[in-house]
Scaffold this active site. Sequence first.
Site, PDB file in Angstrom:
ATOM      1  N   PRO A  30      -3.171 -60.245 -51.216  1.00  0.00           N
ATOM      2  CG  PRO A  30      -2.521 -61.261 -53.222  1.00  0.00           C
ATOM      3  CD  PRO A  30      -2.808 -59.914 -52.595  1.00  0.00           C
ATOM      4  CG  LEU A  31      -1.704 -65.635 -47.508  1.00  0.00           C
ATOM      5  CD1 LEU A  31      -1.885 -67.126 -47.200  1.00  0.00           C
ATOM      6  CD2 LEU A  31      -0.881 -64.952 -46.407  1.00  0.00           C
ATOM      7  CG  LEU A  32       2.093 -60.742 -51.126  1.00  0.00           C
ATOM      8  CD1 LEU A  32       2.698 -59.405 -50.716  1.00  0.00           C
ATOM      9  CD2 LEU A  32       1.566 -60.686 -52.553  1.00  0.00           C
ATOM     10  CG  ASP A  55      -2.007  -1.061   1.099  1.00  0.00           C
ATOM     11  OD1 ASP A  55      -2.657  -1.381   2.111  1.00  0.00           O
ATOM     12  OD2 ASP A  55      -2.178  -1.597  -0.022  1.00  0.00           O
ATOM     13  CE  LYS A 111       6.697 -49.066 -36.173  1.00  0.00           C
ATOM     14  NZ  LYS A 111       5.603 -50.027 -36.405  1.00  0.00           N
ATOM     15  N   GLY A 151       1.814 -46.684 -37.465  1.00  0.00           N
ATOM     16  CA  GLY A 151       1.687 -46.800 -36.014  1.00  0.00           C
ATOM     17  C   GLY A 151       2.432 -48.007 -35.485  1.00  0.00           C
ATOM     18  CB  THR A 188       8.505 -51.490 -29.478  1.00  0.00           C
ATOM     19  OG1 THR A 188       7.504 -52.294 -30.101  1.00  0.00           O
ATOM     20  CG2 THR A 188       7.910 -50.173 -28.995  1.00  0.00           C
ATOM     21  CG  LEU A 203       2.520 -56.089 -47.373  1.00  0.00           C
ATOM     22  CD1 LEU A 203       3.645 -56.129 -48.403  1.00  0.00           C
ATOM     23  CD2 LEU A 203       1.880 -57.474 -47.229  1.00  0.00           C
ATOM     24  CE  LYS A 229       0.961 -51.413 -37.303  1.00  0.00           C
ATOM     25  NZ  LYS A 229       0.832 -52.726 -36.673  1.00  0.00           N
TER      26      LYS A 229
HETATM   27  N1  LIG Z   1       0.163 -60.709 -47.473  1.00  0.00           N
HETATM   28  C1  LIG Z   1       1.273 -61.178 -46.901  1.00  0.00           C
HETATM   29  N2  LIG Z   1       1.933 -62.191 -47.504  1.00  0.00           N
HETATM   30  C2  LIG Z   1       3.049 -62.696 -46.934  1.00  0.00           C
HETATM   31  N3  LIG Z   1       3.605 -62.262 -45.771  1.00  0.00           N
HETATM   32  C3  LIG Z   1       2.949 -61.238 -45.152  1.00  0.00           C
HETATM   33  C4  LIG Z   1       1.783 -60.658 -45.676  1.00  0.00           C
HETATM   34  N4  LIG Z   1       1.391 -59.663 -44.830  1.00  0.00           N
HETATM   35  C5  LIG Z   1       2.272 -59.638 -43.819  1.00  0.00           C
HETATM   36  N5  LIG Z   1       3.222 -60.567 -44.016  1.00  0.00           N
HETATM   37  C6  LIG Z   1       4.344 -60.862 -43.112  1.00  0.00           C
HETATM   38  O1  LIG Z   1       3.810 -60.878 -41.789  1.00  0.00           O
HETATM   39  C7  LIG Z   1       4.678 -60.182 -40.853  1.00  0.00           C
HETATM   40  C8  LIG Z   1       3.924 -58.985 -40.255  1.00  0.00           C
HETATM   41  O2  LIG Z   1       3.667 -58.022 -41.278  1.00  0.00           O
HETATM   42  P1  LIG Z   1       3.982 -56.506 -40.983  1.00  0.00           P
HETATM   43  O3  LIG Z   1       5.363 -56.363 -40.470  1.00  0.00           O
HETATM   44  O4  LIG Z   1       3.612 -55.725 -42.189  1.00  0.00           O
HETATM   45  O5  LIG Z   1       2.945 -56.252 -39.803  1.00  0.00           O
HETATM   46  P2  LIG Z   1       2.783 -54.923 -38.976  1.00  0.00           P
HETATM   47  O6  LIG Z   1       1.342 -54.724 -38.775  1.00  0.00           O
HETATM   48  O7  LIG Z   1       3.542 -53.842 -39.614  1.00  0.00           O
HETATM   49  O8  LIG Z   1       3.476 -55.304 -37.580  1.00  0.00           O
HETATM   50  P3  LIG Z   1       3.993 -54.276 -36.424  1.00  0.00           P
HETATM   51  O9  LIG Z   1       2.806 -54.060 -35.548  1.00  0.00           O
HETATM   52  O10 LIG Z   1       5.085 -55.035 -35.783  1.00  0.00           O
HETATM   53  O11 LIG Z   1       4.462 -53.055 -37.099  1.00  0.00           O
HETATM   54  C9  LIG Z   1       5.877 -59.732 -41.691  1.00  0.00           C
HETATM   55  O12 LIG Z   1       6.909 -60.732 -41.579  1.00  0.00           O
HETATM   56  C10 LIG Z   1       5.365 -59.728 -43.106  1.00  0.00           C
HETATM   57  O13 LIG Z   1       6.395 -59.982 -44.050  1.00  0.00           O
HETATM   58  C1  LIG Z   2       6.616 -55.528 -31.115  1.00  0.00           C
HETATM   59  C2  LIG Z   2       5.550 -55.370 -32.166  1.00  0.00           C
HETATM   60  N1  LIG Z   2       6.112 -55.796 -33.462  1.00  0.00           N
HETATM   61  C3  LIG Z   2       5.080 -53.923 -32.278  1.00  0.00           C
HETATM   62  N2  LIG Z   2       6.196 -53.100 -32.652  1.00  0.00           N
HETATM   63  C4  LIG Z   2       4.465 -53.410 -31.003  1.00  0.00           C
HETATM   64  C5  LIG Z   2       3.137 -54.062 -30.759  1.00  0.00           C
HETATM   65  C6  LIG Z   2       2.506 -53.620 -29.469  1.00  0.00           C
HETATM   66  C7  LIG Z   2       1.206 -54.394 -29.217  1.00  0.00           C
HETATM   67  C8  LIG Z   2       0.631 -54.111 -27.839  1.00  0.00           C
HETATM   68  C9  LIG Z   2      -0.650 -54.926 -27.659  1.00  0.00           C
HETATM   69  O1  LIG Z   2      -1.659 -54.591 -28.332  1.00  0.00           O
HETATM   70  O2  LIG Z   2      -0.625 -55.906 -26.913  1.00  0.00           O
HETATM   71 MG   LIG Z   3       5.062 -52.653 -38.917  1.00  0.00          MG
END
Ligand SMILES: Nc1ncnc2c1ncn2[C@@H]1O[C@H](COP(=O)(O)OP(=O)(O)OP(=O)(O)O)[C@@H](O)[C@H]1O
Ligand SMILES: C[C@H](N)[C@H](N)CCCCCC(=O)O
Ligand SMILES: [Mg+2]
Length: 484
Positions: free
Chosen positions: A446-448, A241, A292, A363, A296, A277, A275
């Site tokens: 498809p499955l590759l 004050d 990315k 992700g 992990t 792929l 993801k």
């Molecule tokens: N269509 C497909 N044909 C053959 N192999 C596949 C196919 N899709 C995924 N894969 C195989 O499956 C595994 C997982 O695929 P990817 O790494 O793309 O998964 P993600 O979702 O990225 O996993 P993260 O959560 O670890 O990142 C890899 O070894 C990949 O080569």
């Molecule tokens: C190690 C794996 N490839 C990824 N990078 C991480 C996935 C975390 C998944 C966690 C969960 O949903 O249980």
């Molecule tokens: Mg991945």
Amino acid sequence: MCGADIVNAAGLSDIAQRFDEASGYDTAARIQKRCAMELADRIRRIFCGKSPKRILEFGCGTGFLTAELVRLFPHAEIVATDIAPGMIRRAQSRLHVPNVRFEVMDAQRPKPDGRFDLICSSLCLQWFTDRALGLARLASQLSAAGRLMVTTLARGSFDEWRKACDTERVPCGFPTYPEPDALASDWPVNGHGKWDVVDLRDTPADGMTFLRELRDIGATTPALHSRSAGIALRRVIRRFDSTMSGVTYKIAFGDFERHIPKGVFVTGTDTGVGKTLTSACLVRAWHANYWKPLQTGLAEEDGDAPTVRSLARLSDNRMSPSAYALQAPLSPLAAAEMERITIDPARFSLPSCSDTTPLVVEGAGGLLVPVTDDWMLIDLIALYGMPVVLVARSGLGTINHTLLSIEALRARAIPIAGVVLNGAPNPGNRAMIERFGHVRILAEIPLLPSLTAEVIDERAQFMPPPDSIFGPDATLSTSNSEIA
Ligand SMILES: Nc1ncnc2c1ncn2[C@@H]1O[C@H](COP(=O)(O)OP(=O)(O)OP(=O)(O)O)[C@@H](O)[C@H]1O
Ligand SMILES: C[C@H](N)[C@H](N)CCCCCC(=O)O
Ligand SMILES: [Mg+2]
């Protein structure tokens, strides 16, 4: 009035309770009124004649700014919130207008409520316990070019009182308000913000009135009114004050505009779902950059970035290092804890991208993967606001996983570009996901037999053209009703 901290029996945080009891708010709140009017005028100038469709106000108090918003934008939908129920009751008694919805809400944990073209607040941010995180959460709810416009107290506020306390060697009881630089570093990463500081002078009758009016507006802090401070406080008041003629409020006006980069966030219904792929196929198809942010599992694998670099024939300058590269094959939170690292989710700045070079962000795992104690991967997706490419398995079980993921994205008003089905073609599952998810199937992989750059070159041709995701006629799914 914000900031969930200690909660009392009524379930009110300590700060909420003080504002709840602030009965004399309107008469004492001269500065709050002036701030609200100045902020409203700045908002008027920013929107210059156009009206935001949806407005969120946080820390609305007794409605000074709310009333100005109603006057400026009579046709906007206004959601006016405050952490203190008593403040909401007073604001409601002042403003009976159909376009305002009042809600009790802790602005540091805003509940998902769609997108807002304007989020604003006057003299509430100083109560946040984590300003960067709180602003990031709020900015996640802005529409594409939405504005976040706020005022808060900056360094130098109440310096006259501080000087009187220092002279009398008495703790001043006010927090140390931030310098403009500290405020600037807390803007969210999903846009651009600026601050400017304005001095507002107030001339309470005397030091006792100054303190009483602070209490009346609920803005005081415990140290100012503790019992033991009584005698010392009287010395400070005498000093104030006899030497001061008023009090300076350093008001920081913040203006932030959201920017959503041209890109997609690739997420999935699970880890190992394809993801990386899919990201490689999109990067190749769109000549995009790749990031990315959270990697992990490096104890067991090279990581997704090297995989995408090789499969999509990507040069290093088209990629950015992960914000966090962790060893354990776990969620980012668990992997970080094992390395005694704390992830700071509000500081994931997106790598640069441009209109000619979109960005593909991948992700970690699925959507509700913990990143910190109160930040999931889906919160990062909401922060960036980019359309989501959801990767799902094609086989049995995917309908549930995919629709659950879509529901989580919708609850946060995150736009969905569409779903990529990975694995042996399954027309029935595809039809169910389209029908109940109201989403496009962007591609089927498809499955590759093997994963090589040549195979990716071939699969990239089946990816959607970028214009169908980013162009003027992009069809993003934003609600259950239709593909917008
Ligand atoms: N269509 C497909 N044909 C053959 N192999 C596949 C196919 N899709 C995924 N894969 C195989 O499956 C595994 C997982 O695929 P990817 O790494 O793309 O998964 P993600 O979702 O990225 O996993 P993260 O959560 O670890 O990142 C890899 O070894 C990949 O080569
Ligand atoms: C190690 C794996 N490839 C990824 N990078 C991480 C996935 C975390 C998944 C966690 C969960 O949903 O249980
Ligand atoms: Mg991945």
